[in-house]
Design a protein around this motif. Structure first.
Motif, mmCIF file in Angstrom:
data_model
loop_
_atom_site.group_PDB
_atom_site.id
_atom_site.type_symbol
_atom_site.label_atom_id
_atom_site.label_comp_id
_atom_site.label_asym_id
_atom_site.label_seq_id
_atom_site.Cartn_x
_atom_site.Cartn_y
_atom_site.Cartn_z
ATOM 1 N N GLU A 105 -24.742 -66.906 -29.261
ATOM 2 C CA GLU A 105 -23.852 -66.579 -28.145
ATOM 3 C C GLU A 105 -22.434 -66.411 -28.675
ATOM 4 O O GLU A 105 -21.942 -67.243 -29.437
ATOM 5 C CB GLU A 105 -23.872 -67.676 -27.086
ATOM 6 N N GLU A 106 -21.778 -65.330 -28.267
ATOM 7 C CA GLU A 106 -20.407 -65.043 -28.662
ATOM 8 C C GLU A 106 -19.693 -64.362 -27.500
ATOM 9 O O GLU A 106 -20.342 -63.797 -26.613
ATOM 10 C CB GLU A 106 -20.363 -64.108 -29.879
ATOM 11 N N THR A 107 -18.357 -64.415 -27.525
ATOM 12 C CA THR A 107 -17.596 -63.551 -26.623
ATOM 13 C C THR A 107 -17.210 -62.253 -27.334
ATOM 14 O O THR A 107 -16.920 -61.265 -26.697
ATOM 15 C CB THR A 107 -16.329 -64.242 -26.094
ATOM 16 N N ASP A 113 -20.984 -69.936 -24.076
ATOM 17 C CA ASP A 113 -20.731 -70.174 -25.501
ATOM 18 C C ASP A 113 -20.217 -71.583 -25.773
ATOM 19 O O ASP A 113 -20.008 -71.961 -26.919
ATOM 20 C CB ASP A 113 -19.809 -69.104 -26.096
ATOM 21 N N SER A 123 -18.505 -60.452 -22.065
ATOM 22 C CA SER A 123 -17.826 -61.672 -21.617
ATOM 23 C C SER A 123 -17.091 -61.430 -20.304
ATOM 24 O O SER A 123 -17.009 -62.328 -19.454
ATOM 25 C CB SER A 123 -16.868 -62.184 -22.690
ATOM 26 N N ARG A 128 -25.283 -73.197 -31.698
ATOM 27 C CA ARG A 128 -24.983 -71.890 -31.115
ATOM 28 C C ARG A 128 -24.739 -70.842 -32.192
ATOM 29 O O ARG A 128 -25.089 -69.676 -32.033
ATOM 30 C CB ARG A 128 -23.762 -71.986 -30.201
ATOM 31 N N SER A 172 -25.730 -66.087 -34.884
ATOM 32 C CA SER A 172 -25.175 -66.737 -33.693
ATOM 33 C C SER A 172 -25.963 -66.353 -32.442
ATOM 34 O O SER A 172 -26.340 -65.202 -32.257
ATOM 35 C CB SER A 172 -23.711 -66.348 -33.521
#
Length: 332
Positions: free
Chosen positions: A245-247, A80, A116, A173, A243
């Motif tokens: 990519e995320e955690t 990310d 994650s 992103r 989005s």
């Protein structure tokens, strides 16, 4: 048990997901009656690090030397970090190695999702890694006619105007390019991007999108908090979060807590807690447009199931998990 919550560059990060996560930690500890401080000069039992700057490393080394336990919050990964700041893709491999110095030195790592956590385990981190949501304060996102009016007046919106919103930094992103491309296909709809990023820290093509290369139906009002943003969450017709990519995606939780219709990109981080029963999902421009049209035409409403997801991640539930993690760290 006393916790030192440490967020380096707090003023700079206060508008980010990390900054909001820090506030959630404070709220959770207050709910559980656990003593905490942000003052490093005070005595404490556990150092809870939220950032990875040089000041954070200095705090970590000092804590370890004093025999304190260190919990590191894995808000960030190499994945990310990519497609964010100028040069981020070039330095991402080095950023990963830098992050691993923190993770390897911690007694325990907390990260928002199982996805994650799996990334960090793949890095070869040996200490316990616990997936604990950042949490959501449901009461804050209850519908308020006053807040909705504040939102509509701020943007001078007509009562029948279709409005799609999102929130995030000006990053590829975050899907800023696809957000604008979808808006181009739907000129009768107003698209609002809440959030701000210093324009000189992002690539030129993203900077040009924000400054001029976007259609008239796209608004970039900057960072807005409080009643205008909270009113937008309930009054808008859809929260569109493309989005890549995320955690976790705190803003998605905020939308679900607001009983808002949500359209998100189908990416791995949502596996196991979000699916098409609670949100709409797509992977490309055509898919986003199709899903959005169905939402705006009133053919899709998954808000009840979405709110159920938010209820599973309330700050009250997260508080118990967080304190249990601290107790585990003390026993290591």
């Amino acid at each position: 048990m006393k916790i030192l919550l440490y967020l380096e560059a707090e003023e700079f990060l206060s508008h980010s997901g990390i900054g909001r996560a820090m506030k959630h930690q404070q709220r959770a500890l207050d709910l559980m009656g656990v003593d905490w401080t942000k003052d490093p000069s005070e005595d404490y039992d556990i150092l809870h690090l939220n950032t990875y700057g040089f000041g954070s490393w200095k705090m970590l080394k000092k804590a370890k030397k004093a025999g304190k336990k260190v919990v590191f919050h894995g808000h960030s990964t190499k994945e990310d970090f990519r497609n964010s700041f100028v040069g981020s893709n070039l330095v991402a491999p080095f950023f990963k190695q830098y992050l691993m110095r923190f993770y390897r030195a911690a007694d325990l790592v907390i990260t928002p999702t199982e996805y994650s956590a799996s990334l960090l385990r793949a890095y070869g981190i040996k200490c316990p890694i616990l997936p604990i949501s950042n949490g959501i304060d449901l009461a804050k996102y209850e519908r308020s006619l006053e807040k909705e009016q504040a939102f509509q007046e701020y943007f001078n919106l007509k009562s029948n105007q279709k409005v799609v919103i999102t929130a995030g930094l000006y990053f590829k992103r975050k899907g800023i390019d696809d957000f604008v491309k979808v808006a181009e296909r739907m000129p009768e709809v107003t698209f609002i991007w809440f959030g701000y990023q210093n324009l000189w820290t992002i690539p030129g093509w993203v900077r040009r999108i924000v400054k001029k290369n976007h259609p008239k139906n796209v608004l970039f009002p900057g960072y807005i908090k409080g009643e205008v943003f909270e009113g937008a969450m309930t009054a808008a017709d859809c929260f569109f979060f493309p989005s890549r990519e995320e955690t976790e995606g705190i803003v998605v939780l905020e939308a679900l807590a607001s009983h808002q219709k949500a359209l998100i990109r189908d990416i791995p981080v949502y596996k196991g807690w979000l699916d098409t029963s609670s949100v709409s999902m797509a992977s490309d421009i055509d898919g986003f447009v199709q899903e959005l049209e169905e939402i705006l035409e009133g053919k899709v409403d998954k808000t009840a199931a979405g709110f159920d997801v938010a209820q599973e991640r309330t700050i009250e539930k997260v508080a118990h998990e967080l304190v249990a993690a601290y107790q585990q760290a003390l026993e290591l």
